[in-house]
Design an enzyme around this catalytic site. Sequence first.
Site, PDB file in Angstrom:
ATOM      1  N   PHE A 124       0.868  -1.183   0.000  1.00  0.00           N
ATOM      2  CA  PHE A 124       0.000   0.000   0.000  1.00  0.00           C
ATOM      3  C   PHE A 124       0.899   1.226   0.000  1.00  0.00           C
ATOM      4  CE2 PHE A 124      -2.288   3.531   1.807  1.00  0.00           C
ATOM      5  CZ  PHE A 124      -3.566   3.399   1.290  1.00  0.00           C
ATOM      6  N   ASP A 209       9.358   2.312   1.165  1.00  0.00           N
ATOM      7  CA  ASP A 209       8.266   3.099   1.725  1.00  0.00           C
ATOM      8  C   ASP A 209       8.191   2.774   3.213  1.00  0.00           C
ATOM      9  OD1 ASP A 209       5.903   4.116   2.649  1.00  0.00           O
ATOM     10  OD2 ASP A 209       4.722   3.566   0.881  1.00  0.00           O
ATOM     11  N   LYS A 238       3.542   9.955   8.365  1.00  0.00           N
ATOM     12  CA  LYS A 238       2.844   9.579   9.604  1.00  0.00           C
ATOM     13  C   LYS A 238       3.409  10.231  10.876  1.00  0.00           C
ATOM     14  CE  LYS A 238       0.300   5.616   7.856  1.00  0.00           C
ATOM     15  NZ  LYS A 238      -1.102   5.935   8.053  1.00  0.00           N
TER      16      LYS A 238
HETATM   17  C1  LIG Z   1       3.139   2.422   3.705  1.00  0.00           C
HETATM   18  C2  LIG Z   1       2.256   3.588   3.370  1.00  0.00           C
HETATM   19  N1  LIG Z   1       2.540   4.353   2.315  1.00  0.00           N
HETATM   20  C3  LIG Z   1       1.793   5.423   1.988  1.00  0.00           C
HETATM   21  C4  LIG Z   1       0.682   5.755   2.731  1.00  0.00           C
HETATM   22  C5  LIG Z   1      -0.143   6.963   2.352  1.00  0.00           C
HETATM   23  O1  LIG Z   1      -0.009   7.927   3.329  1.00  0.00           O
HETATM   24  P1  LIG Z   1      -1.069   9.162   3.405  1.00  0.00           P
HETATM   25  O2  LIG Z   1      -2.363   8.592   3.831  1.00  0.00           O
HETATM   26  O3  LIG Z   1      -0.452  10.090   4.415  1.00  0.00           O
HETATM   27  O4  LIG Z   1      -1.112   9.766   2.040  1.00  0.00           O
HETATM   28  C6  LIG Z   1       0.334   4.977   3.840  1.00  0.00           C
HETATM   29  C7  LIG Z   1      -0.878   5.294   4.615  1.00  0.00           C
HETATM   30  O5  LIG Z   1      -1.409   4.488   5.310  1.00  0.00           O
HETATM   31  C8  LIG Z   1       1.139   3.864   4.163  1.00  0.00           C
HETATM   32  O6  LIG Z   1       0.839   3.098   5.199  1.00  0.00           O
END
Ligand SMILES: Cc1ncc(COP(=O)(O)O)c(C=O)c1O
Length: 397
Positions: A124, A209, A238
Amino acid sequence: MQTYARADEVFVDGRGAVLRDQDGREYLDFLAGIAVSALGHAHPGLCEALRDQVGKIVHLSNLFRHPYTEQVATRLCRLTDMAAAFFTNSGAESVECALKLARKAMHVRGTPERTSFVALEGGFHGRTLGALSLTWNEKYRRPFAPLQPVTWVAPEDGDGLARALERERPAALVLEPIQGEGGIRELSGAFLRRARELCTATGTLLVHDEIQCGCGRTGRFLAAQHHGVVPDVVTLAKPIAAGLPMGATLCSSALADTLQKGEHGSTFAGGPLVCRAALVFLDEIERGLLDDVEARGRELRAGLERLQQELPIVREVRGRGLMLGLRLHHSADRVQKALYAAGLLVNCTAGDVLRIVPPFVLTAAQVQDALQCLQATLAQFPAPEADSQQTQPKEIR
Ligand SMILES: Cc1ncc(COP(=O)(O)O)c(C=O)c1O
């Protein structure tokens, strides 16, 4: 717009790992705004820094300097073994920056035909069009097709990854060292190291990520640091500003000059208010907060493993540090609602996993209270035979 399925509780106050609703009822917040509020609620140092900064300059734009951007960037680079940072306002934006950086790097190298990306099943990366393209769950992608083409590889399939990188010659491989939305699924050190070697051998950029698993949640600043793997690009967000909207894309020295003036930007990003918050968070880390993450993580994991022994509904304990998952034989949805009613906030991810991502500042007593609540609530649910069929698609296990 109808984008969120919200719970009924209305929260008005909080302190540390505790939230209070409008009726005065208290909850243990083991979700932390989806792995965000690392310093909990109403952290005194954060309140003081924000009050001070609000009285000076809230917003400036990136046309001008303030004292804090470089401080945060320097400290983040030191903590991640990276050389340059671009600030964003969210996780998805951090991923978008990484994708643009990878595309531009291919232009700089004289291989502009390398436009595609490889990502992992179960991954994700966010909801904007680029990040969404790399997000495995078809439910999120299908309504917006066509997206950027992506080649998918199963986690832990090193040979499959080798074939994909050789065949596709992509701009980048993007992966989460611990998949969050995919069900708190930790990639092995062996797979992460193989991915590093394969990316180096094929000239593919390796993007980690760490938006959910990074910033100390696993006890090290980056989850990949447990395995000694250094990517070319790291995305963070986050908890980075303790609850204020902030993200960062960090890259190695070889990539530091890839994006030139005007090739990327953000009006709000890296402003003085969020940078002050990030400095409070980084100060806490330097004062030893990650030792607490390790200690509380150990206590929580030990308790969850005891629940797994005692309760037939619990299938597996997953994760590391304070990024833990309790995989059930049931759908976790009803259990999550029962836990809300019992005063414990967690959420449900990948269908059958309870995601447990509390603030880093939780106390040992709060760990025990949460375990008691989990024990009492889970014990009310039937044994697996009753409805064990409700599990996630096979591929992402
Ligand atoms: C691993 C990862 N990447 C990207 C995102 C996207 O982050 P945002 O919701 O701040 O755009 C999330 C959100 O849960 C995530 O867990």
